[in-house]
Design a protein around this motif. Structure first.
Motif, PDB file in Angstrom:
ATOM      1  N   GLY A   1       0.823  -1.570  -0.074  1.00  0.00           N
ATOM      2  CA  GLY A   1       0.275   0.563  -0.227  1.00  0.00           C
ATOM      3  C   GLY A   1       0.897   1.364   0.481  1.00  0.00           C
ATOM      4  O   GLY A   1       1.590   1.242  -0.608  1.00  0.00           O
ATOM      5  N   ARG A   2       0.535   2.466   0.932  1.00  0.00           N
ATOM      6  CA  ARG A   2       1.128   3.769   0.539  1.00  0.00           C
ATOM      7  C   ARG A   2       1.423   3.766   1.818  1.00  0.00           C
ATOM      8  O   ARG A   2       0.678   3.811   2.923  1.00  0.00           O
ATOM      9  CB  ARG A   2      -0.183   4.831  -0.206  1.00  0.00           C
ATOM     10  N   SER A   3       2.454   4.771   2.877  1.00  0.00           N
ATOM     11  CA  SER A   3       2.654   4.958   3.747  1.00  0.00           C
ATOM     12  C   SER A   3       2.340   6.429   3.593  1.00  0.00           C
ATOM     13  O   SER A   3       3.376   7.372   2.330  1.00  0.00           O
ATOM     14  CB  SER A   3       3.989   4.742   4.364  1.00  0.00           C
ATOM     15  N   GLN A   4       2.658   7.355   4.667  1.00  0.00           N
ATOM     16  CA  GLN A   4       2.724   9.084   4.359  1.00  0.00           C
ATOM     17  C   GLN A   4       3.323   9.243   6.096  1.00  0.00           C
ATOM     18  O   GLN A   4       3.035   8.827   7.642  1.00  0.00           O
ATOM     19  CB  GLN A   4       1.458   9.721   4.545  1.00  0.00           C
ATOM     20  N   LEU A   5       4.541  10.231   5.874  1.00  0.00           N
ATOM     21  CA  LEU A   5       5.010  10.760   7.310  1.00  0.00           C
ATOM     22  C   LEU A   5       4.305  12.707   7.590  1.00  0.00           C
ATOM     23  O   LEU A   5       4.820  13.054   6.472  1.00  0.00           O
ATOM     24  CB  LEU A   5       6.607  10.454   6.470  1.00  0.00           C
ATOM     25  N   SER A   6       4.537  12.341   8.178  1.00  0.00           N
ATOM     26  CA  SER A   6       3.938  13.627   8.518  1.00  0.00           C
ATOM     27  C   SER A   6       4.805  15.362   9.172  1.00  0.00           C
ATOM     28  O   SER A   6       4.987  15.980   9.858  1.00  0.00           O
ATOM     29  CB  SER A   6       3.166  13.519  10.053  1.00  0.00           C
ATOM     30  N   ALA A   7       6.404  14.646   7.707  1.00  0.00           N
ATOM     31  CA  ALA A   7       7.729  15.603   7.984  1.00  0.00           C
ATOM     32  C   ALA A   7       6.496  17.119   7.586  1.00  0.00           C
ATOM     33  O   ALA A   7       5.887  17.076   6.973  1.00  0.00           O
ATOM     34  CB  ALA A   7       8.584  15.284   7.410  1.00  0.00           C
ATOM     35  N   ASP A   8       7.521  17.756   8.186  1.00  0.00           N
ATOM     36  CA  ASP A   8       7.238  19.659   7.938  1.00  0.00           C
ATOM     37  C   ASP A   8       7.670  19.863   6.034  1.00  0.00           C
ATOM     38  O   ASP A   8       8.792  19.000   6.773  1.00  0.00           O
ATOM     39  CB  ASP A   8       7.141  20.687   8.838  1.00  0.00           C
ATOM     40  N   CYS A   9       6.984  19.659   5.613  1.00  0.00           N
ATOM     41  CA  CYS A   9       8.347  20.342   3.760  1.00  0.00           C
ATOM     42  C   CYS A   9       8.066  21.561   3.351  1.00  0.00           C
ATOM     43  O   CYS A   9       8.815  22.706   3.081  1.00  0.00           O
ATOM     44  CB  CYS A   9       7.450  19.915   2.560  1.00  0.00           C
TER      45      CYS A   9
ATOM     46  N   SER B   1       8.412  14.940  -0.610  1.00  0.00           N
ATOM     47  CA  SER B   1       8.290  13.718  -0.737  1.00  0.00           C
ATOM     48  C   SER B   1       7.601  12.372   0.427  1.00  0.00           C
ATOM     49  O   SER B   1       8.801  11.964   1.006  1.00  0.00           O
ATOM     50  CB  SER B   1       8.920  12.355  -2.424  1.00  0.00           C
ATOM     51  N   ASN B   2       6.643  13.264   0.376  1.00  0.00           N
ATOM     52  CA  ASN B   2       6.376  12.913   2.128  1.00  0.00           C
ATOM     53  C   ASN B   2       5.363  11.170   2.310  1.00  0.00           C
ATOM     54  O   ASN B   2       4.926  10.143   2.818  1.00  0.00           O
ATOM     55  CB  ASN B   2       5.428  13.227   3.289  1.00  0.00           C
ATOM     56  N   ASP B   3       5.549  10.629   0.528  1.00  0.00           N
ATOM     57  CA  ASP B   3       4.461   8.839   0.398  1.00  0.00           C
ATOM     58  C   ASP B   3       5.283   8.555   0.027  1.00  0.00           C
ATOM     59  O   ASP B   3       6.044   8.943  -0.700  1.00  0.00           O
ATOM     60  CB  ASP B   3       3.281   9.749  -0.614  1.00  0.00           C
ATOM     61  N   ALA B   4       4.979   6.743   0.570  1.00  0.00           N
ATOM     62  CA  ALA B   4       6.004   5.825  -0.252  1.00  0.00           C
ATOM     63  C   ALA B   4       5.075   4.999   0.117  1.00  0.00           C
ATOM     64  O   ALA B   4       4.096   4.637   0.172  1.00  0.00           O
ATOM     65  CB  ALA B   4       7.322   5.927   0.303  1.00  0.00           C
ATOM     66  N   THR B   5       6.073   3.624  -1.193  1.00  0.00           N
ATOM     67  CA  THR B   5       5.582   2.703  -0.990  1.00  0.00           C
ATOM     68  C   THR B   5       5.168   1.574  -0.680  1.00  0.00           C
ATOM     69  O   THR B   5       6.404   1.230   0.622  1.00  0.00           O
ATOM     70  CB  THR B   5       5.652   1.975  -2.359  1.00  0.00           C
TER      71      THR B   5
ATOM     72  N   GLY C   1       8.927   2.557   3.215  1.00  0.00           N
ATOM     73  CA  GLY C   1       9.190   3.309   2.428  1.00  0.00           C
ATOM     74  C   GLY C   1      10.064   4.152   2.650  1.00  0.00           C
ATOM     75  O   GLY C   1      10.446   4.268   3.943  1.00  0.00           O
ATOM     76  N   LYS C   2      10.518   4.999   1.609  1.00  0.00           N
ATOM     77  CA  LYS C   2      11.325   6.454   1.648  1.00  0.00           C
ATOM     78  C   LYS C   2      10.959   7.460   1.478  1.00  0.00           C
ATOM     79  O   LYS C   2       9.968   8.017   0.541  1.00  0.00           O
ATOM     80  CB  LYS C   2      12.256   6.242   0.508  1.00  0.00           C
ATOM     81  N   THR C   3      11.260   8.528   2.163  1.00  0.00           N
ATOM     82  CA  THR C   3      10.355  10.030   1.855  1.00  0.00           C
ATOM     83  C   THR C   3      11.311  10.617   1.935  1.00  0.00           C
ATOM     84  O   THR C   3      13.096  10.813   1.689  1.00  0.00           O
ATOM     85  CB  THR C   3       9.778  10.292   2.999  1.00  0.00           C
ATOM     86  N   LYS C   4      11.729  11.689   0.378  1.00  0.00           N
ATOM     87  CA  LYS C   4      12.918  12.417   0.590  1.00  0.00           C
ATOM     88  C   LYS C   4      12.620  13.926   0.302  1.00  0.00           C
ATOM     89  O   LYS C   4      11.270  14.454   0.082  1.00  0.00           O
ATOM     90  CB  LYS C   4      13.252  12.031  -1.599  1.00  0.00           C
ATOM     91  N   ALA C   5      13.397  14.914   0.194  1.00  0.00           N
ATOM     92  CA  ALA C   5      13.369  16.222   0.059  1.00  0.00           C
ATOM     93  C   ALA C   5      15.289  17.083  -0.193  1.00  0.00           C
ATOM     94  O   ALA C   5      16.394  16.821   0.222  1.00  0.00           O
ATOM     95  CB  ALA C   5      12.912  16.522   1.881  1.00  0.00           C
ATOM     96  N   ASP C   6      14.558  17.705  -1.577  1.00  0.00           N
ATOM     97  CA  ASP C   6      16.142  18.719  -1.498  1.00  0.00           C
ATOM     98  C   ASP C   6      15.530  19.880  -0.925  1.00  0.00           C
ATOM     99  O   ASP C   6      14.362  20.344  -1.285  1.00  0.00           O
ATOM    100  CB  ASP C   6      15.724  19.109  -3.076  1.00  0.00           C
ATOM    101  N   LEU C   7      16.663  20.831  -1.041  1.00  0.00           N
ATOM    102  CA  LEU C   7      17.156  21.969  -0.366  1.00  0.00           C
ATOM    103  C   LEU C   7      18.019  22.932  -0.995  1.00  0.00           C
ATOM    104  O   LEU C   7      18.608  22.199  -1.293  1.00  0.00           O
ATOM    105  CB  LEU C   7      17.408  22.187   0.926  1.00  0.00           C
ATOM    106  N   TYR C   8      17.927  24.322  -0.676  1.00  0.00           N
ATOM    107  CA  TYR C   8      18.998  24.753  -1.531  1.00  0.00           C
ATOM    108  C   TYR C   8      19.526  26.318  -0.287  1.00  0.00           C
ATOM    109  O   TYR C   8      18.415  27.074  -0.499  1.00  0.00           O
ATOM    110  CB  TYR C   8      18.920  25.480  -2.871  1.00  0.00           C
TER     111      TYR C   8
END
Length: 196
Positions: free
Chosen positions: A33-41, A48-52, A76-83
């Motif tokens: 299914g899908r998982s969702q992390l409640s992290a602040d983006c 991306s807070n959603d993952a398989t 699953g994995k969650t990812k974030a890009d910052l600059y």
């Protein structure tokens, strides 16, 4: 007289034990299914807070309404890009989470095919993170891992296809600790359950 009462009590206890053993069933299954992390983006370029997610589980139903269940969940994995414009630094963070769980399950039969369940247990949750940072003068990669013990609870439905095989859908939630941060991860999975 006392001996007769003890014999009757022993027979009742033996009967209950045999009845419980007769209704006991071992089951197992898998779901995805899908998982969702409640992290602040906020403050990220992309996030991306959603993952398989997927799950393997096995249980022992010792009573028509009660079971004990153990499971492994890959959340699953969650990812974030910052600059950062001040230092011209680009960074990417990736966190993958997994959980080993032991839970008590209460079942309720609605129809001959459909039943519902609620579960409450304890989870050993692991979060592993990697971060890559690049600026005009250097590049750095760091990795970290955090394990914690968290409560887990869930709700679900089973739909019997045959005597042994059922469709299973469930929602679960637990906390994930990563460094000093603690976030909630929820997953909704659908799969199959087999009673041996």
């Amino acid at each position: 007289m006392l001996k007769s009462k003890l014999m009757k009590a022993s027979l009742v206890v033996a009967g209950l034990a045999l009845s419980a053993a007769a209704s006991a069933q071992v089951y197992g299954g898998a779901s995805i299914g899908r998982s969702q992390l409640s992290a602040d983006c906020s403050g990220t370029i992309s996030c991306s807070n959603d993952a398989t997610s997927y799950k393997l589980f096995g249980g022992y139903q010792f009573h028509p309404n009660f079971a004990v269940e153990a499971s492994y969940s890959n959340l699953g994995k969650t990812k974030a890009d910052l600059y950062d414009t001040a230092s011209s630094t680009s960074a990417r963070m990736q966190v993958k989470s997994s959980s080993f769980e032991l839970a008590a399950v209460a079942n309720q039969q609605f129809t001959s095919e459909l039943s519902g369940f609620a579960k409450l247990g304890i989870a050993s949750v692991k979060a592993e993170g990697d971060m890559w940072a690049v600026n005009p003068t250097a590049s750095v990669m760091t990795s970290t891992s955090t394990s914690s013990t968290q409560p887990v609870w869930g709700l679900g439905l089973n739909y019997k296809l045959t005597k042994e095989l059922a469709l299973r859908a469930e929602f679960e939630t637990r906390k994930v600790k990563f460094g000093d941060e603690k976030e909630t991860v929820r997953n909704l999975n659908v799969g199959m359950q087999y009673h041996f």
